[in-house]
Structures are given as structure tokens and as C-alpha cells.
Design an enzyme around this catalytic site. Structure first.
Site, short mmCIF file in Angstrom:
data_model
loop_
_atom_site.label_atom_id
_atom_site.label_comp_id
_atom_site.label_asym_id
_atom_site.label_seq_id
_atom_site.Cartn_x
_atom_site.Cartn_y
_atom_site.Cartn_z
N ARG A 59 0.81 -1.21 0.00
CA ARG A 59 0.00 0.00 0.00
C ARG A 59 0.86 1.28 0.00
NH1 ARG A 59 -5.67 0.74 1.85
NH2 ARG A 59 -5.97 -1.47 1.61
N LEU A 87 -5.72 5.95 3.19
CA LEU A 87 -4.44 6.41 2.65
C LEU A 87 -3.35 6.24 3.71
CD1 LEU A 87 -5.88 9.56 0.90
CD2 LEU A 87 -4.86 7.59 -0.27
N ASN A 101 -12.75 14.67 2.19
CA ASN A 101 -13.58 13.51 1.86
C ASN A 101 -15.04 13.89 1.98
OD1 ASN A 101 -14.15 10.70 1.37
ND2 ASN A 101 -14.53 10.45 3.56
N HIS A 103 -18.76 12.13 2.85
CA HIS A 103 -19.24 10.91 3.50
C HIS A 103 -20.76 11.00 3.71
CE1 HIS A 103 -18.99 7.32 5.96
NE2 HIS A 103 -19.84 7.90 6.78
N ASP A 135 -7.78 12.44 7.97
CA ASP A 135 -6.62 12.11 8.81
C ASP A 135 -6.43 10.60 8.76
OD1 ASP A 135 -8.52 11.01 10.48
OD2 ASP A 135 -8.35 12.56 12.02
N GLY A 137 -7.54 8.25 10.58
CA GLY A 137 -8.64 7.40 10.99
C GLY A 137 -9.66 7.19 9.88
N ASP A 139 -12.88 8.19 8.45
CA ASP A 139 -13.88 9.27 8.42
C ASP A 139 -13.87 10.10 9.71
OD1 ASP A 139 -14.78 8.36 5.86
OD2 ASP A 139 -15.94 6.81 6.86
C1 GRF Z 1 -20.76 9.14 -1.92
O1 GRF Z 1 -21.99 8.91 -1.30
C2 GRF Z 1 -19.72 9.51 -0.89
O2 GRF Z 1 -20.27 10.15 0.22
C3 GRF Z 1 -19.15 8.18 -0.49
O3 GRF Z 1 -19.13 7.43 -1.66
C4 GRF Z 1 -20.17 7.89 -2.54
C5 GRF Z 1 -19.52 8.16 -3.86
O4 GRF Z 1 -20.46 8.32 -4.88
N1 GRF Z 1 -17.86 8.33 0.13
P1 GRF Z 1 -19.99 8.80 -6.33
O5 GRF Z 1 -18.94 7.81 -6.83
O6 GRF Z 1 -19.46 10.19 -6.21
O7 GRF Z 1 -21.24 8.73 -7.16
#
Ligand code: GRF
Length: 182
Positions: A59, A87, A101, A103, A135, A137, A139
Site C-alpha cells: 500500500r 491512505l 472527503n 461521507h 486524517d 482514521g 472518516d
Molecule cells: C458518496 O456517497 C460519498 O459520500 C461516499 O461514496 C459515494 C460516492 O459516490 N464516500 P460517487 O462515486 O461520487 O457517485
């Protein structure tokens, strides 16, 4: 103005939102060579590359190659838009405080790869979308922006995720635009 590198693993609707907002996306990298997101990037004329784990000894080596590819393109801000791998430290340090990110939950509630299913299983009345710094962790980095999304009767993972994504597509470009200007 920082230019953007986007890491993807899937469909790429958040990438599409960044492109449609006219943000300076110069590079899109994926751990999956067949990710739909790569086709979206190519259609927009953005440079793409695949960094599948199985092509590297480990990785760390994969992340080093990916970081170098992004740096070669002048990337100053990395957006994880549906990128499903953690990462390694060296990558995080190379782009310190410049990785965000998106989420599909109201973090810190429901981190992880199955957030939408987990929220439905827990019977929550509302979900949400969160944009946060990345970071070490899962999310767990500083939250930059968050918005609530209702759960409605009869929701399936697909219908709820679709509703959350509509919010993500509005929030992510706004946050990224601010970060590019810094
Ligand atoms: C999104 O819901 C994001 O929050 C999550 O993965 C999904 C990605 O969707 N981390 P896309 O590939 O942008 O359609």
C-alpha cells in the site's frame, strides 16, 4: 488558486458535480481501473490514471506512486470522492490538511464503508452528508460542512443514498471552491 486531484473508486457523481461547477480538476486517479468515474473524467478531458493495489508490492508503494503522479500535475488539493481505500501516512503528510472527503452520514455518527446501510439498520430518523478533512482514521478528520437529510418511510439503501448524494453534489463543490482559493 490550488488545482485539484480527485481520487475515486466508483460511479463518480461527486466528481461530475465538481466538473460541472467549473472547478480546476486536473487529475483523477482510481484504485479500480474500471471505475465509471474514470470515464467521466476522460469525457471531460481530464488526465486519469489507475493505481490498483495488486500492481504494487504494498500500500505504501501504491500511495507513493499515486502521490507522485498527482504532484507532477501540480495538484494542491486532493478530493476523495467515493475513494474506498484508507491512505497511508506518507500520502497524508505530503498533502497535509489538503485532503477532503465526502461521507454519507452526519459524522461522527456512522463512519465506514457501509454508512447508508448501517443508518437504515439502526432506524435513524435522519441522515446527512459531511465534508471533512482526512486524517489517519476512518472518516474521523475535522468536519468542514454538514447538512441533514431526512430518512423517509420505505427507504432502501439506494433511495436514501440517492437523496444524500443530491446534497453532497451541492455541498462538495462549495467547500472545494473555498479550499482552492486559500
Ligand atoms: C458518496 O456517497 C460519498 O459520500 C461516499 O461514496 C459515494 C460516492 O459516490 N464516500 P460517487 O462515486 O461520487 O457517485
Amino acid at each position: 488558486m490550488r488545482v485539484i486531484g480527485v481520487l475515486v473508486s466508483g460511479e463518480g457523481t461527486n466528481l461530475q458535480a465538481l466538473l460541472e461547477a467549473g472547478l480546476p480538476v486536473v487529475a483523477v486517479a482510481s484504485n479500480k481501473p474500471d471505475a465509471g468515474a474514470l470515464a467521466r473524467a476522460r469525457a471531460a478531458g481530464v488526465a486519469t490514471a489507475s493505481f490498483a493495489l495488486e500492481d504494487f508490492p504494498d500500500r505504501e508503494a501504491r500511495d507513493a506512486a499515486m502521490a507522485a503522479w498527482l504532484a507532477d500535475r501540480g495538484v494542491g488539493l486532493v478530493v476523495l470522492a467515493g475513494f474506498m481505500h484508507l491512505l497511508t501516512t506518507a500520502f497524508l503528510e505530503r498533502f497535509q490538511d489538503r485532503i477532503v472527503n465526502v461521507h454519507p452520514s452526519l459524522l461522527p455518527a456512522f463512519p465506514g464503508a457501509h454508512a447508508v446501510e448501517d443508518q437504515l439498520a439502526a432506524g435513524v430518523a435522519e441522515s446527512g452528508a459531511t465534508i471533512h478533512l482526512v486524517d489517519e482514521g476512518v472518516d474521523s478528520g475535522a468536519i468542514l460542512r454538514q447538512e441533514r437529510v431526512p430518512v423517509v418511510a420505505g427507504d432502501t439503501p439506494e433511495t436514501l443514498h440517492e437523496r444524500i448524494k443530491r446534497v453532497e453534489h451541492r455541498l462538495l463543490p462549495r467547500v472545494v471552491r473555498d479550499l482552492c482559493a486559500r
